[in-house]
Design a protein around this motif. Structure first.
Motif, PDB file in Angstrom:
ATOM      1  N   PHE A 133       7.201   9.901 -10.594  1.00 40.97           N
ATOM      2  CA  PHE A 133       6.753   9.065 -11.698  1.00 40.97           C
ATOM      3  C   PHE A 133       5.862   7.957 -11.161  1.00 40.97           C
ATOM      4  CE2 PHE A 133      10.726  10.979 -12.845  1.00 40.97           C
ATOM      5  CZ  PHE A 133      10.491  11.430 -14.138  1.00 40.97           C
TER       6      PHE A 133
ATOM      7  N   ALA B 255       5.890   7.844  -1.177  1.00 40.07           N
ATOM      8  CA  ALA B 255       5.066   6.677  -0.887  1.00 40.07           C
ATOM      9  C   ALA B 255       3.656   6.875  -1.421  1.00 40.07           C
ATOM     10  CB  ALA B 255       5.019   6.448   0.611  1.00 40.07           C
ATOM     11  N   ARG B 256       3.137   5.874  -2.079  1.00 38.43           N
ATOM     12  CA  ARG B 256       1.726   5.784  -2.468  1.00 38.43           C
ATOM     13  C   ARG B 256       1.495   4.373  -2.927  1.00 38.43           C
ATOM     14  NH1 ARG B 256       3.840   7.898  -7.622  1.00 38.43           N
ATOM     15  NH2 ARG B 256       5.964   7.432  -7.020  1.00 38.43           N
ATOM     16  N   GLN B 257       0.232   4.053  -3.053  1.00 37.88           N
ATOM     17  CA  GLN B 257      -0.134   2.664  -3.298  1.00 37.88           C
ATOM     18  C   GLN B 257       0.486   2.101  -4.571  1.00 37.88           C
ATOM     19  OE1 GLN B 257      -4.206   1.683  -2.518  1.00 37.88           O
ATOM     20  NE2 GLN B 257      -4.321   0.536  -4.431  1.00 37.88           N
TER      21      GLN B 257
ATOM     22  N   ALA C  49       0.814  -1.208   0.000  1.00 34.53           N
ATOM     23  CA  ALA C  49       0.000   0.000   0.000  1.00 34.53           C
ATOM     24  C   ALA C  49       0.852   1.264   0.000  1.00 34.53           C
ATOM     25  CB  ALA C  49      -0.916  -0.005   1.206  1.00 34.53           C
ATOM     26  N   ASN C  50       2.069   1.177   0.516  1.00 36.53           N
ATOM     27  CA  ASN C  50       2.914   2.369   0.546  1.00 36.53           C
ATOM     28  C   ASN C  50       3.836   2.449  -0.670  1.00 36.53           C
ATOM     29  OD1 ASN C  50       4.666   0.336   1.073  1.00 36.53           O
ATOM     30  ND2 ASN C  50       5.208   1.002   3.136  1.00 36.53           N
TER      31      ASN C  50
ATOM     32  N   ASN D 175       2.595  12.683 -13.166  1.00 36.27           N
ATOM     33  CA  ASN D 175       1.343  13.354 -12.841  1.00 36.27           C
ATOM     34  C   ASN D 175       0.111  12.473 -12.760  1.00 36.27           C
ATOM     35  OD1 ASN D 175       2.863  15.221 -15.005  1.00 36.27           O
ATOM     36  ND2 ASN D 175       2.259  16.377 -13.195  1.00 36.27           N
TER      37      ASN D 175
ATOM     38  N   ASP E 162       0.192   4.791  -7.669  1.00 34.11           N
ATOM     39  CA  ASP E 162      -0.745   5.899  -7.702  1.00 34.11           C
ATOM     40  C   ASP E 162       0.010   7.183  -8.013  1.00 34.11           C
ATOM     41  OD1 ASP E 162      -3.246   4.979  -7.452  1.00 34.11           O
ATOM     42  OD2 ASP E 162      -3.324   5.081  -5.268  1.00 34.11           O
ATOM     43  N   LYS E 163      -0.761   8.257  -8.246  1.00 37.34           N
ATOM     44  CA  LYS E 163      -0.066   9.467  -8.698  1.00 37.34           C
ATOM     45  C   LYS E 163       0.547  10.250  -7.545  1.00 37.34           C
ATOM     46  CE  LYS E 163      -4.204  12.346  -9.041  1.00 37.34           C
ATOM     47  NZ  LYS E 163      -5.005  13.163  -9.954  1.00 37.34           N
ATOM     48  N   HIS E 164       1.590  10.969  -7.894  1.00 35.13           N
ATOM     49  CA  HIS E 164       2.182  11.927  -6.981  1.00 35.13           C
ATOM     50  C   HIS E 164       2.572  13.129  -7.820  1.00 35.13           C
ATOM     51  CE1 HIS E 164       5.305  13.914  -4.597  1.00 35.13           C
ATOM     52  NE2 HIS E 164       4.556  13.528  -3.577  1.00 35.13           N
TER      53      HIS E 164
ATOM     54  N   ALA F 294      -1.781   8.412 -11.979  1.00 36.45           N
ATOM     55  CA  ALA F 294      -1.640   7.057 -11.469  1.00 36.45           C
ATOM     56  C   ALA F 294      -1.464   6.088 -12.616  1.00 36.45           C
ATOM     57  CB  ALA F 294      -2.879   6.689 -10.677  1.00 36.45           C
TER      58      ALA F 294
ATOM     59  N   LEU G  56      -2.715   2.475 -13.335  1.00 34.35           N
ATOM     60  CA  LEU G  56      -3.633   1.496 -12.758  1.00 34.35           C
ATOM     61  C   LEU G  56      -3.302   0.072 -13.169  1.00 34.35           C
ATOM     62  CD1 LEU G  56      -7.020   3.378 -13.057  1.00 34.35           C
ATOM     63  CD2 LEU G  56      -5.524   3.155 -11.097  1.00 34.35           C
TER      64      LEU G  56
END
Lengths: 349, 873
Positions: B141, B114-116, B84-85, B186, B135-137, B188, B190
């Motif tokens: 990237f 960190a993102r999913q 998840a992170n 920019n 996921d996006k940040h 996510a 999927l």
């Protein structure tokens, strides 16, 4: 038996190009007074925690010492009962999103407002379009009034491929040749005021969260949002010598959660659930405005972002009902402070 | 993609009996047969035959979002887990002593922000490359490609003190923060997959509602298409340019070679999809699962080549299966090698082993064979019955090949052409033979009114009977007077002739008939006929002969003995015994002989209603021994019996009348033999009977049947035969070749018509018109078009090949022009054409029109152009 293709499509080989997306949200900017918060805890908790119970897709709540700024779409706005504690800005705002159709090895490491300062913020300021910025962990939203949209499109169509998102599909926007868009937006060009800035001592972090684990931090979040025991001080007592200010932002936009809080608040949350950068970067805040800024003045964001862009410093920028807030990397705060001081001196001259 | 703690399944890429269930932890199972020795007490039944054994559990990796199994053999059971992170952790199951694995297990790949982690994919070729979709940040990237063998390397641009990783991580060298490649800003990611056609290419979904193909050799460029269907991109393992992706309830199928829009989209489901997977063992089979559903939908994308039009949508057959009847399916996974097999898992981890039963497709051939396909098997079923049990279609087909029905001179021979084993056909064709014969006789005698009477059957003949005489005759060769009255009249004689008892001409002797029966070895029948003609001696003689003949039945002698004891004494012992014992005789003709001898005059029911005796013999008998009042009643009764049974022997009675059509109708209803019906009824022409819609229907069906068998020559022969008998059926000319200049038909029939007022002489052309060149229009004398191949004007005979030049000499000009090779032929589409022979040989090797710059695919437009007749001339 088969339906039409899912999308309007366009395929091409493209070199680096910037896309501007006008997102499919119609937003209202509201403010809840500190004293009136208790009247709104029910709708706010619903909007934050019960994603399946509401059709609201865009929700942002920012606590400042003055009030709570709530930016939300029309679906969410229906949840808020009008009262003396709720101030609503009259316009409908549309979020814009800049997407660099990215060269993977982009030369500039700076992101956020800095990246778009020259291409979006400055031209819009020149055209006297008032913008409301909302940076999140995931992206930066530039909110413009719906009434200004034609001016925005006209101003930015040179630089960007503009798309309008309609029901999940990106429809290219054809640039209108309307010359009236070039007029100064019907507003008198007021001379840019240089606003005082406040640089509190708190260190901030920008974080995200897996929406599935939101329930796990629910109590902490409720505690921080609604039961922060900082009794609001009188607005007038906001002194320059204030060391720390209360600032907490939560947004839930298109299923993505973004949190901005100071390190003190962060300590209350379980460490393993919140996402942030592996380098654990920390940010310092620059609050812009001595008096509430209002919504009509243009060029405030430009004032700050332009020098940051010149120095290639990344920044978050969060506008609230009363003031604007820029977050800059901790290590750059000294140079930013210097820069802002110079700017103020120049203006005073 | 997993959501929450709903279990998902992954099959081991190399161990066909192992799979992993992942929810909050990873569990490795081995699947085996229920009864096998390996099964222990703790096994979970998956189906009636299979059960799973839990081998290992790994709960080291919390917050799992996605899992991918290392695709190579070694190290086996290495799994990448996306958390998840956004961290990707390598882990393993039940491989504690594998040193190769040890180095990698526990290694973490950490994104800057960190993102999913939404999706993971191992590169199929460079298997140390692992792509992770995040996921996006705003500043990072969303696709990171990690090299699992890379060592920890702090990013040069990031000062060391800024990296605040948990203590210990950096020391162990197990954390990697520098990806090999970074793609997509920019937004996510999927879902993603590597393209099997080129392992440097990666298909990403989610970037601003885009499907995008990145080439790692030049990451700044990408091919992309804007679409909502950005979830679950997956490449068809059997067709590497075909990709499926989905959005909510809709699946889009893409062709990477034509990436602008989906090739097609599948019917939208009311609930959002959770998994879409191509079957690895079956071409073009896609399985989809929607949320909270207990069925898996299967889409069979038939790959049917369509010669005309590229835009035709492929055929899709949709069906659904319900692997476990009551439970909701959380996820499913196709077995990597077992055909159409999958394991499904319910939200509470109940697993089911399930094999999708393959659709059976079935096709009848135009002949009697049947073919069906099931899975990878093709079954052919052809008729293997003996001649008598064969399907009527097979029989008709054989009969058509042996020219059944076409013998118009020796009409009776048609039953031989039909195989000679059907007594009804034999009777029918003899009846038609006799009818034709006596019609010809009466024509010679110019008694025209009789002709129609003959074809109207014995029923009508005996009705018109008049002037019957009654004669009591002696037994031949005995002076004993019989009390049996015999009736005579002209019509009865004709009836006997039609029955075949007496031959043509004035002679009414049955002897020739007896002789022919003897020749065919029909001893009992011959004896009976002799007896009915009151010639006991001849009957006895025949029986003796029969007994002494080769393979003769000695019992016939016994019958002869019994017969010789005949007495007309009413109360004799002979009579008493014969009338009771005759019923035990197996041979019907022997039985009726004694019935005749023991019955009272005029009461011959024992003979007349013995259904085993041929109708013609019973009718002939009736014509001899029934009075004018009895006879029509008997004939009527027998006729309606025949009509009911559809017995062709009854045609003798009904003739080719409406009654005959009724009879034939019930025959066709019973047998389906439209061939016999068509040929038989055509003989009734030019009567009204051919115009009966039923008859026309049989004829048309027979023609269609011949066409279906590709017996085009046979059909043409039949049409010729038909038009001879029924001139009204001759089709009118439907196609005329008209001159380009004057617009008149250039066919000979037209040129032969008198020109009104204007002779050729008016144009100053000398010589007779018949000598005029066939290469010009007979109307305006302008040249006919040229053959596109030989460039000669049409009407010129086909130039023959050098080798065949001698053939040319033999043929007269007229004959040559009538040959098919010389015919005009042209394409209805592009209007180019030429000699039929030239065109045929051109299109044997080419698909396009012979005229240069014409791209018409003339022959492909002709659906029958590529078919070959299955009969030969």
């Amino acid at each position: 038996m088969r339906s039409a293709p899912l999308s309007s499509t366009e395929s091409s080989w493209r070199a680096e190009a910037m896309d501007l997306h006008i997102l499919d949200h119609r937003l209202r900017v509201t403010s809840i007074s500190k004293t009136g918060l208790e009247n709104y805890t029910h709708p706010l908790i619903k909007l934050i925690f019960l994603r399946n119970r509401t059709r609201c897709k865009f929700f942002s709540l920012t606590e400042t010492p003055e009030n709570y700024t709530v930016v939300l779409d029309e679906e969410g706005f229906k949840e808020l009962q009008p009262s003396e504690h709720l101030q609503v800005e009259g316009s409908t705002w549309l979020p814009l999103n800049v997407i660099s159709n990215g060269n993977a090895s982009s030369s500039s490491q700076a992101v956020g407002v800095t990246k778009i300062a020259k291409s979006v913020i400055a031209p819009l300021a020149e055209q006297h379009v008032s913008v409301f910025m909302l940076s999140t962990y995931q992206t930066d939203f530039i909110l413009v009034r719906e009434t200004d949209l034609s001016v925005v499109i006209h101003t930015l169509q040179e630089e960007f491929n503009i798309y309008r998102e309609v029901k999940g599909e990106s429809v290219p926007v054809q640039g209108q040749n309307a010359q009236n868009g070039l007029r100064k937006n019907g507003r008198e060009a007021s001379h840019a005021t240089v606003h005082p800035v406040l640089i509190p001592e708190n260190q901030f972090c920008v974080m995200s969260l897996d929406p599935d684990t939101l329930p796990a931090i629910a109590t902490t979040l409720i505690d921080v949002l609604f039961y922060s025991n900082n009794t609001p001080k009188e607005d007038t007592s906001q002194a320059q010598d204030l060391e720390c200010i209360k600032f907490f932002s939560f947004s839930l936009i298109d299923g993505y959660i973004s949190l901005v809080m100071d390190t003190e608040a962060q300590r209350q949350f379980p460490a393993d659930l919140l996402f942030t950068s592996s380098s654990g970067e920390l940010w310092r805040m620059v609050r812009i405005g001595g008096q509430p800024l209002g919504f009509d003045e243009c060029g405030i964001v430009a004032q700050i972002s332009q020098p940051l862009a010149d120095s290639d410093i990344s920044a978050y920028y969060i506008s609230t009902f009363s003031f604007d807030h820029a977050l800059v990397p901790e290590e750059d705060i000294v140079s930013v402070t210097e820069m802002l001081k110079d700017q103020r001196k120049e203006a005073a001259r | 993609m997993m959501s929450g703690s709903k279990p998902d399944i992954l099959w081991s890429p190399h161990h066909v009996d192992r799979y992993v269930i992942c929810d909050s932890e990873l569990s490795l199972y081995r699947i085996g047969a229920v009864g096998s020795s390996e099964t222990k007490a703790g096994t979970l039944p998956l189906s009636e035959e299979t059960a799973a054994t839990l081998l290992a559990i790994n709960s080291d990796t919390p917050y799992m979002k996605c899992v991918a199994w290392y695709p190579k053999h070694e190290p086996e059971c290495l799994l990448a887990v996306g958390q998840a992170n956004g961290r990707v952790v390598l882990t393993s199951l039940g491989q504690s002593h594998n040193s190769k694995c040890k180095e990698l297990v526990g290694k973490e790949f950490v994104p800057k922000h960190a993102r999913q982690c939404n999706t993971l994919a191992w590169n199929p070729v460079d298997s140390n490359w692992l792509a992770a979709g995040l996921d996006k940040h705003r500043a990072d990237f969303s696709v990171l490609i990690w090299d699992i063998n890379s060592k920890f390397s702090p990013e040069a641009s990031v000062p060391a003190e800024k990296i605040r990783l948990s203590s210990g991580d950096t020391d162990s060298g197990l954390v990697v923060t520098k990806p090999l490649y970074e793609l997509g800003q920019n937004d996510a990611c999927l879902s993603l997959c590597w393209l099997p056609r080129d392992h440097q290419k990666l298909l990403l979904a989610g970037m601003h509602r885009n499907l995008a193909i990145f080439d790692l050799r030049n990451t700044s460029q990408k091919t992309f298409v804007n679409t909502k269907a950005i979830q679950g991109v997956t490449v068809d393992p059997h067709f590497q340019d075909r990709v499926a992706s989905f959005f909510e309830g809709q699946v889009a199928i893409w062709d990477l070679r034509k990436f602008e829009k989906p090739v097609f989209t599948l019917t939208e489901q009311p609930k959002p999809l959770t998994k879409v997977a191509w079957c690895p063992t079956r071409m073009g089979l896609l399985a989809t699962l929607t949320r909270d559903s207990n069925i898996i939908r299967l889409y069979d994308m038939q790959h049917t080549p369509t010669p005309i039009g590229d835009e035709t949508e492929p055929t899709i057959i949709e069906r659904s299966v319900q692997p476990c009847s009551e439970s909701i399916i959380s996820s499913f996974a196709w077995h990597p090698s077992a055909q159409n097999r999958m394991v499904v898992v319910s939200p509470n981890r109940v697993m089911t082993d399930f094999t999708v039963f393959e659709r059976i497709s079935l096709a009848w051939s135009s002949t009697t064979s049947l073919m069906w396909a099931c899975g990878r098997h093709l079954y052919e079923c052809s008729e293997e019955a003996n001649a008598a049990d064969r399907d009527i279609a097979t029989k008709m087909r054989q009969r058509a090949q042996s020219r059944y029905g076409h013998d118009t001179v020796q009409v009776w021979r048609n039953h031989v052409l039909a195989g000679g084993d059907d007594p009804q056909l034999k009777s029918l064709w003899y009846t038609l033979h006799f009818m034709k014969q006596y019609t010809e006789d009466t024509e010679q005698r110019q008694q025209g009114n009789k002709q129609s009477l003959i074809y109207s059957g014995i029923k009508n003949i005996v009705k018109s009977s008049s002037g019957t005489t009654e004669i009591r005759r002696c037994w031949t060769g005995s002076d004993k007077q019989t009390d049996v009255p015999r009736y005579h009249s002209e019509e009865r004689t004709l009836a006997l002739q039609l029955c075949g008892w007496i031959s043509r001409g004035p002679d009414i002797d049955v002897e020739p008939f007896l002789k022919s029966l003897e020749q065919e070895g029909e001893w009992e029948r011959a004896a009976a006929v002799a007896l009915f003609n009151l010639d006991i001696r001849r009957a006895i003689q025949i029986l003796n002969k029969g007994a002494s003949a080769e393979k003769g039945d000695l019992n016939l002698n016994v019958v002869a003995m019994a017969l010789s004891g005949y007495t007309d004494e009413k109360n004799s012992l002979w009579r008493e015994m014969c009338s009771s014992l005759r019923l035990q005789l197996k041979k019907p003709y022997l039985c009726v002989m004694f019935a005749f001898l023991t019955s009272e005059p005029g009461a011959y029911d024992g003979v007349l209603y013995e259904s085993s005796v041929a109708v013609r013999d019973r009718v002939a008998f009736a014509c001899m021994f029934l009075s004018d009042t009895q006879l029509p009643r008997y004939i009527d009764k027998l006729t309606s019996e025949m009509k009911e049974a559809g017995n062709l022997e009854g045609i003798l009675l009904t003739g080719l009348t409406k009654d005959g059509v009724d009879l034939m109708e019930s025959y066709v209803d019973r047998t389906g033999d439209v061939q016999t019906a068509s040929f038989c009824m055509l003989k009734g022409s030019p009567g009204e009977v051919v115009k009966d819609p039923r008859v026309q229907c049989w004829i048309e069906n027979y023609r269609n049947l011949l066409d279906a068998w590709r017996f085009w020559h046979k059909r043409a022969e039949f049409d010729i035969h038909r038009s001879k008998l029924d001139p009204s059926s001759k089709p009118l000319a439907q196609v005329f070749v008209s001159c380009n200049f004057c617009g008149k038909s250039i066919s000979y029939s037209c040129s032969a018509m008198p020109h009104q007022g204007r002779g050729f002489s008016q144009y100053g052309v000398s010589g007779s018109p018949t000598k005029s060149k066939v290469t010009s229009c007979p109307g305006c004398r302008k040249p006919l078009p040229r053959c596109a191949l030989c460039l000669m004007n049409m009407g010129t005979p086909v130039s023959s090949c050098p080798g065949k030049s001698d053939e040319k000499v033999d043929l007269t000009r007229d004959k040559k022009l009538a040959q098919f090779n010389n015919w005009f032929t042209w394409c209805h589409n592009c209007r180019h054409g030429g000699h039929a022979g030239h065109m045929l040989s051109w299109f044997r090797d080419h698909s396009e029109c012979p005229v240069s710059a014409c791209t018409c695919k003339c022959m492909q437009l002709d659906t029958t152009g590529n078919l070959v007749p299955s009969d030969s001339v």
